[in-house]
Scaffold this active site. Sequence first.
Site, PDB file in Angstrom:
ATOM      1  N   HIS A   1      11.230 -31.770 -29.581  1.00 26.70           N
ATOM      2  CA  HIS A   1      11.781 -32.612 -28.507  1.00 26.70           C
ATOM      3  C   HIS A   1      13.262 -32.877 -28.773  1.00 26.70           C
ATOM      4  CE1 HIS A   1      11.792 -36.221 -25.717  1.00 26.70           C
ATOM      5  NE2 HIS A   1      12.848 -36.479 -26.487  1.00 26.70           N
ATOM      6  N   GLU A   2      13.553 -33.313 -29.987  1.00 27.87           N
ATOM      7  CA  GLU A   2      14.932 -33.692 -30.319  1.00 27.87           C
ATOM      8  C   GLU A   2      15.867 -32.475 -30.294  1.00 27.87           C
ATOM      9  OE1 GLU A   2      16.119 -36.603 -30.456  1.00 27.87           O
ATOM     10  OE2 GLU A   2      14.185 -37.594 -30.268  1.00 27.87           O
TER      11      GLU A   2
ATOM     12  N   HIS B   1      16.986 -31.408 -26.869  1.00 21.29           N
ATOM     13  CA  HIS B   1      18.122 -32.114 -26.252  1.00 21.29           C
ATOM     14  C   HIS B   1      19.408 -31.305 -26.465  1.00 21.29           C
ATOM     15  CE1 HIS B   1      16.457 -35.733 -24.602  1.00 21.29           C
ATOM     16  NE2 HIS B   1      15.904 -36.100 -25.746  1.00 21.29           N
TER      17      HIS B   1
ATOM     18  N   GLU C   1      14.894 -35.954 -20.507  1.00 23.60           N
ATOM     19  CA  GLU C   1      13.788 -36.360 -21.380  1.00 23.60           C
ATOM     20  C   GLU C   1      12.576 -35.453 -21.195  1.00 23.60           C
ATOM     21  OE1 GLU C   1      12.929 -38.279 -23.884  1.00 23.60           O
ATOM     22  OE2 GLU C   1      15.082 -38.440 -24.057  1.00 23.60           O
TER      23      GLU C   1
ATOM     24  N   HIS D   1      12.793 -42.534 -20.264  1.00 22.93           N
ATOM     25  CA  HIS D   1      11.518 -42.188 -20.907  1.00 22.93           C
ATOM     26  C   HIS D   1      10.328 -42.657 -20.080  1.00 22.93           C
ATOM     27  CE1 HIS D   1      14.451 -42.524 -24.216  1.00 22.93           C
ATOM     28  NE2 HIS D   1      13.790 -41.526 -24.757  1.00 22.93           N
TER      29      HIS D   1
END
Length: 326
Positions: free
Chosen positions: A153-154, A157, A179, A250
């Site tokens: 996920h990170e 980004h 997100e 989120h």
Amino acid sequence: MTPTACPVCLIVPSRVLLELKDVRSALISEQLRGHRAGVGAPASLVAAGRQRAVYDARHHAKLPGKLTRSEGGAASDDPAVNAAYDSSGATYDFYQTVLGRSSVDDAGLPLKSTVHYERDFNNAFWNGRQMVYGDGDGQLFVGFAGALDVVAHELTHGVTQHRVPGGLDYAEESGALNESISDVFGSVVKQWKLGQTAAQADWLIGAGIMAPAVGKALRSMKDPGNTALTWSGDDQPGNMSGYVQGGDVHTNSGIPNRAFYLAATALGGNSWDKAAKVWYAALPMLTPAATFKDVAKATQAAAAQLGLSAADQAAVKAAWKGVGVI
Ligand SMILES: [Zn+2]
């Protein structure tokens, strides 16, 4: 200041930390938001292939900390170091093998990680240059570096910031899309590593990072807002009718998250074979202020461009209809 891309991208929203009464981690997280590192790495650092380095902050806030494991180096005695090494490697391998992408920037950016950031810190984040992991306090959260969906996920980004021309503004629909794209690839990378089909996957984000007494996961892509699957404060809508104006990115990400789940399950088989490729191909078609409707249109265009069958293209369209976006 341009609102382009996300600032420092943290996995646990401050709203969640405040609800769990961890004011200290929330404060550290908020302070981090203003301190985004520059993007990219000097050309001299860019080498071919996977280039991982894991550092130990030794419970301080100074980055990157002490170099503890480098690419190809022996495993550490510290499980957090090895977890960060393995999860960033799996994410790199997914992007390389499945999507033909060379690291976050498609130019071989070395993947730096720091573990043991601060003390009892209940968060993990991408600061534009590297991954940083707290240990969790053991009461609310129990560690982040081993959760592959969190790591992917990170890092995603970073992919979004490079692949969407100008990045995606981190507010309203474009912010929720930012997100959601991270949740999409976070979940798909986990499914790919586990060899699970779309039907077999749990579609949870952050399963295993919360202490069992607090909850089971941060979010469910399959059933956003189902607190029985996640935790008591899960406020995600799964349909446009529940969109929260001015809401947390989120929160509203539940809508495009569910669209991806619907598309991936309708397309069948592995989510990375068709659905993830469609979403990935759609990214360059977006603009910084892209809306949910824009991404619905872009994914349909991408499905056609990739040569998916008429039935599959209809499934992509139906997914966006299913969440009330079109
Ligand atoms: Zn995020």
